[in-house]
Design a protein around this motif. Structure first.
Motif, mmCIF file in Angstrom:
data_model
loop_
_atom_site.group_PDB
_atom_site.id
_atom_site.type_symbol
_atom_site.label_atom_id
_atom_site.label_comp_id
_atom_site.label_asym_id
_atom_site.label_seq_id
_atom_site.Cartn_x
_atom_site.Cartn_y
_atom_site.Cartn_z
ATOM 1 N N GLN A 1 32.606 32.862 37.928
ATOM 2 C CA GLN A 1 31.352 33.316 38.507
ATOM 3 C C GLN A 1 31.506 33.609 39.997
ATOM 4 O OE1 GLN A 1 29.285 29.681 36.935
ATOM 5 N NE2 GLN A 1 27.721 31.149 36.334
ATOM 6 N N VAL A 2 30.754 34.601 40.452
ATOM 7 C CA VAL A 2 30.803 34.974 41.859
ATOM 8 C C VAL A 2 29.435 35.495 42.275
ATOM 9 C CG1 VAL A 2 31.623 37.309 41.340
ATOM 10 C CG2 VAL A 2 32.029 36.330 43.611
ATOM 11 N N ALA A 3 29.053 35.201 43.510
ATOM 12 C CA ALA A 3 27.811 35.721 44.078
ATOM 13 C C ALA A 3 28.171 36.754 45.139
ATOM 14 C CB ALA A 3 26.979 34.582 44.679
ATOM 15 N N CYS A 4 28.457 37.960 44.684
ATOM 16 C CA CYS A 4 28.837 39.047 45.589
ATOM 17 C C CYS A 4 28.462 40.377 44.938
ATOM 18 C CB CYS A 4 30.333 39.000 45.892
ATOM 19 S SG CYS A 4 30.931 40.356 46.933
ATOM 20 N N HIS A 5 27.819 41.256 45.694
ATOM 21 C CA HIS A 5 27.423 42.559 45.152
ATOM 22 C C HIS A 5 28.630 43.449 44.861
ATOM 23 C CE1 HIS A 5 23.172 41.863 45.764
ATOM 24 N NE2 HIS A 5 23.360 41.597 47.043
ATOM 25 N N HIS A 6 29.732 43.250 45.579
ATOM 26 C CA HIS A 6 30.858 44.188 45.507
ATOM 27 C C HIS A 6 32.127 43.550 44.967
ATOM 28 C CE1 HIS A 6 28.250 46.785 47.759
ATOM 29 N NE2 HIS A 6 28.279 46.011 48.828
ATOM 30 N N ALA A 7 32.004 42.469 44.215
ATOM 31 C CA ALA A 7 33.191 41.735 43.779
ATOM 32 C C ALA A 7 34.140 42.599 42.956
ATOM 33 C CB ALA A 7 32.771 40.509 42.969
ATOM 34 N N GLU A 8 33.602 43.468 42.105
ATOM 35 C CA GLU A 8 34.483 44.302 41.270
ATOM 36 C C GLU A 8 35.328 45.239 42.117
ATOM 37 O OE1 GLU A 8 30.700 43.638 38.792
ATOM 38 O OE2 GLU A 8 31.235 44.003 40.888
ATOM 39 N N VAL A 9 34.756 45.816 43.155
ATOM 40 C CA VAL A 9 35.481 46.778 43.984
ATOM 41 C C VAL A 9 36.469 46.066 44.891
ATOM 42 C CG1 VAL A 9 35.228 48.589 45.722
ATOM 43 C CG2 VAL A 9 33.526 48.346 43.906
ATOM 44 N N ILE A 10 36.053 44.932 45.428
ATOM 45 C CA ILE A 10 36.909 44.199 46.359
ATOM 46 C C ILE A 10 38.187 43.742 45.671
ATOM 47 C CG2 ILE A 10 37.073 42.046 47.689
ATOM 48 C CD1 ILE A 10 34.114 42.381 48.341
ATOM 49 N N THR A 11 38.136 43.453 44.379
ATOM 50 C CA THR A 11 39.300 42.914 43.678
ATOM 51 C C THR A 11 40.024 43.970 42.844
ATOM 52 O OG1 THR A 11 37.848 42.199 41.876
ATOM 53 C CG2 THR A 11 38.343 40.593 43.586
ATOM 54 N N LEU A 12 39.867 45.245 43.171
ATOM 55 C CA LEU A 12 40.585 46.278 42.436
ATOM 56 C C LEU A 12 42.090 46.221 42.687
ATOM 57 C CD1 LEU A 12 38.300 49.433 42.736
ATOM 58 C CD2 LEU A 12 38.799 48.101 40.697
ATOM 59 N N THR A 13 42.500 45.762 43.868
ATOM 60 C CA THR A 13 43.920 45.660 44.201
ATOM 61 C C THR A 13 44.323 44.198 44.258
ATOM 62 O OG1 THR A 13 43.428 45.655 46.555
ATOM 63 C CG2 THR A 13 43.851 47.771 45.543
ATOM 64 N N PRO A 14 45.624 43.898 44.190
ATOM 65 C CA PRO A 14 46.048 42.497 44.249
ATOM 66 C C PRO A 14 45.548 41.823 45.522
ATOM 67 C CG PRO A 14 47.873 43.898 43.587
ATOM 68 C CD PRO A 14 46.754 44.816 43.996
ATOM 69 N N THR A 15 45.081 40.593 45.369
ATOM 70 C CA THR A 15 44.556 39.860 46.507
ATOM 71 C C THR A 15 45.515 38.754 46.899
ATOM 72 O OG1 THR A 15 43.298 38.472 44.995
ATOM 73 C CG2 THR A 15 42.182 40.382 45.894
ATOM 74 N N LEU A 16 44.989 37.768 47.580
ATOM 75 C CA LEU A 16 45.825 36.713 48.123
ATOM 76 C C LEU A 16 46.329 35.774 47.050
ATOM 77 C CD1 LEU A 16 43.540 35.829 51.101
ATOM 78 C CD2 LEU A 16 45.763 36.905 51.269
ATOM 79 N N SER A 17 47.456 35.183 47.314
ATOM 80 C CA SER A 17 47.947 34.068 46.520
ATOM 81 C C SER A 17 48.777 33.192 47.431
ATOM 82 C CB SER A 17 48.803 34.560 45.343
ATOM 83 O OG SER A 17 50.061 34.985 45.803
ATOM 84 N N LEU A 18 49.160 32.047 46.941
ATOM 85 C CA LEU A 18 49.954 31.149 47.773
ATOM 86 C C LEU A 18 51.361 31.687 48.000
ATOM 87 C CD1 LEU A 18 48.906 27.622 46.496
ATOM 88 C CD2 LEU A 18 48.069 28.926 48.445
ATOM 89 N N GLU A 19 51.768 32.702 47.256
ATOM 90 C CA GLU A 19 53.064 33.313 47.485
ATOM 91 C C GLU A 19 52.987 34.429 48.521
ATOM 92 O OE1 GLU A 19 53.083 30.811 44.447
ATOM 93 O OE2 GLU A 19 51.932 32.649 44.283
#
Length: 362
Positions: free
Chosen positions: A330-348
């Motif tokens: 779950q997420v409370a963000c209007h643009h979550a789908e667009v923001i996560t279209l590309t790879p995001t952060l990870s611990l690596e």
């Protein structure tokens, strides 16, 4: 290390929180009239399943500790319900609530102030046994105290010593033993290692994890150290300015964060590899946390969000599921789908560049 949880159904729910709010009035003048309120917790809805650890993270002042105290009714909520093991704690009388507290306990943040310096270790651990009338006679309780000391890794013959005779890590073990005294099923651990030396934090974390497996405990684990949360938690809730902005399985939240605030928090985790650490781009959250007495309209994160559009200034996003029915995320963000279209952060340290949505996307 805790493994991620399997699919749950409603019969697995131990703790259910519905519309939980806590407002602290702001009073001024000699008449102490209320002129506003600090919205410490403002409308929380979540569940904790039996036998799991839910990690609650966020910046200082976001309402994490207040939430933990509300769950145990150490603070009475301004609105909403807390249901533990099918009992609505907010509707119980003082006597009924006192009886219920046997089944839920708290591990406090600072072991230097949470233990009474005038009481021996034996008296500290025995106190909840006497309060809740657990055990028949002083000898049975004395044996129980010794068992608890041994279980948390301390000499069972330390019962006549005082808290000042122990190190910080040992004091926290005493606090854990006290929390276990009445055999609770649910424990709120409020940043239990933040006041300890780094060298002994891992020992306390491993102890908590071992106790969970041995005793079937359920934890709400409040912390600001995301590496510890990833190690210990099954699911993670991210809190900002009194509200949960992201909630999901541990690995999902850490490997595929959906909210810009979560991405900023993860960006602050150092990477052990100095080469990767030097090359990766950091997401720096601009500005300060808004005043909880006057939260911004719309999305509360929009003044600090690089992806905010007009809708973020006017409409408050609700938590919605972008995962699956088996593994909700779950997420409370209007643009979550667009923001996560590309790879995001990870611990690596994989890519941290995230495209901003075009204007008007909702």
């Amino acid at each position: 290390m805790t493994e991620t949880t399997a699919t749950h159904d409603q019969s697995d729910v131990l703790v259910r929180v519905e519309g939980l709010k806590k407002y602290f009035p702001i009073r001024r003048g000699w008449r102490r009239q209320a002129v506003g309120a600090v919205q410490a917790v403002d409308g929380l809805d979540f569940e904790i399943y039996r036998g799991e650890t839910l990690g609650l993270v966020g910046e200082s002042g976001c309402g994490k500790s207040t939430t933990g105290r509300l769950l145990l009714q150490l603070l009475r909520p301004s609105a909403g319900r807390v249901i533990i093991d099918n009992r609505d704690l907010t509707s119980l009388s003082a006597e009924e609530l006192r009886a219920s507290r046997r089944h839920m306990q708290m591990i406090f943040q600072d072991p230097y102030v949470s233990l009474n310096p005038r009481m021996t270790v034996g008296e500290i651990i025995e106190e909840p046994l006497r309060v809740h009338n657990v055990g028949v006679g002083p000898e049975t309780r004395r044996q129980r105290v010794q068992e608890l000391l041994a279980r948390v890794g301390l000499n069972p013959h330390y019962t006549q010593r005082y808290p000042h005779e122990f190190s910080g890590g040992q004091r926290q073990r005493i606090g854990i033993a006290r929390a276990l005294a009445t055999n609770p099923g649910f424990i709120v651990a409020d940043e239990p290692i933040s006041a300890l030396d780094v060298s002994i934090q891992a020992q306390v974390i491993n102890l908590l994890d071992d106790l969970k497996q041995e005793l079937g405990l359920t934890y709400l684990f409040i912390a600001h150290d995301l590496a510890v949360v990833r190690y210990l938690s099954d699911r993670v809730a991210v809190m900002y300015l009194g509200r949960i902005v992201e909630l999901g399985e541990r690995d999902e939240v850490f490997e595929r964060p959906l909210h810009p605030y979560t991405q900023g928090l993860l960006s602050a985790i150092p990477i052990p590899d100095p080469i990767k650490e030097a090359k990766r781009e950091r997401i720096i959250l601009q500005g300060d946390v808004p005043n909880p007495a006057r939260p911004p309209a719309g999305c509360r994160f929009h003044p600090r969000c690089p992806f905010a559009t007009e809708i973020c200034h006017t409409e408050d996003p609700a938590l919605r599921n972008l995962g699956t029915a088996e593994k909700p995320h779950q997420v409370a963000c209007h643009h979550a789908e667009v923001i996560t279209l590309t790879p995001t952060l990870s611990l690596e340290g994989r890519g941290s560049q995230i495209p901003a949505p075009s204007q008007g996307e909702g």
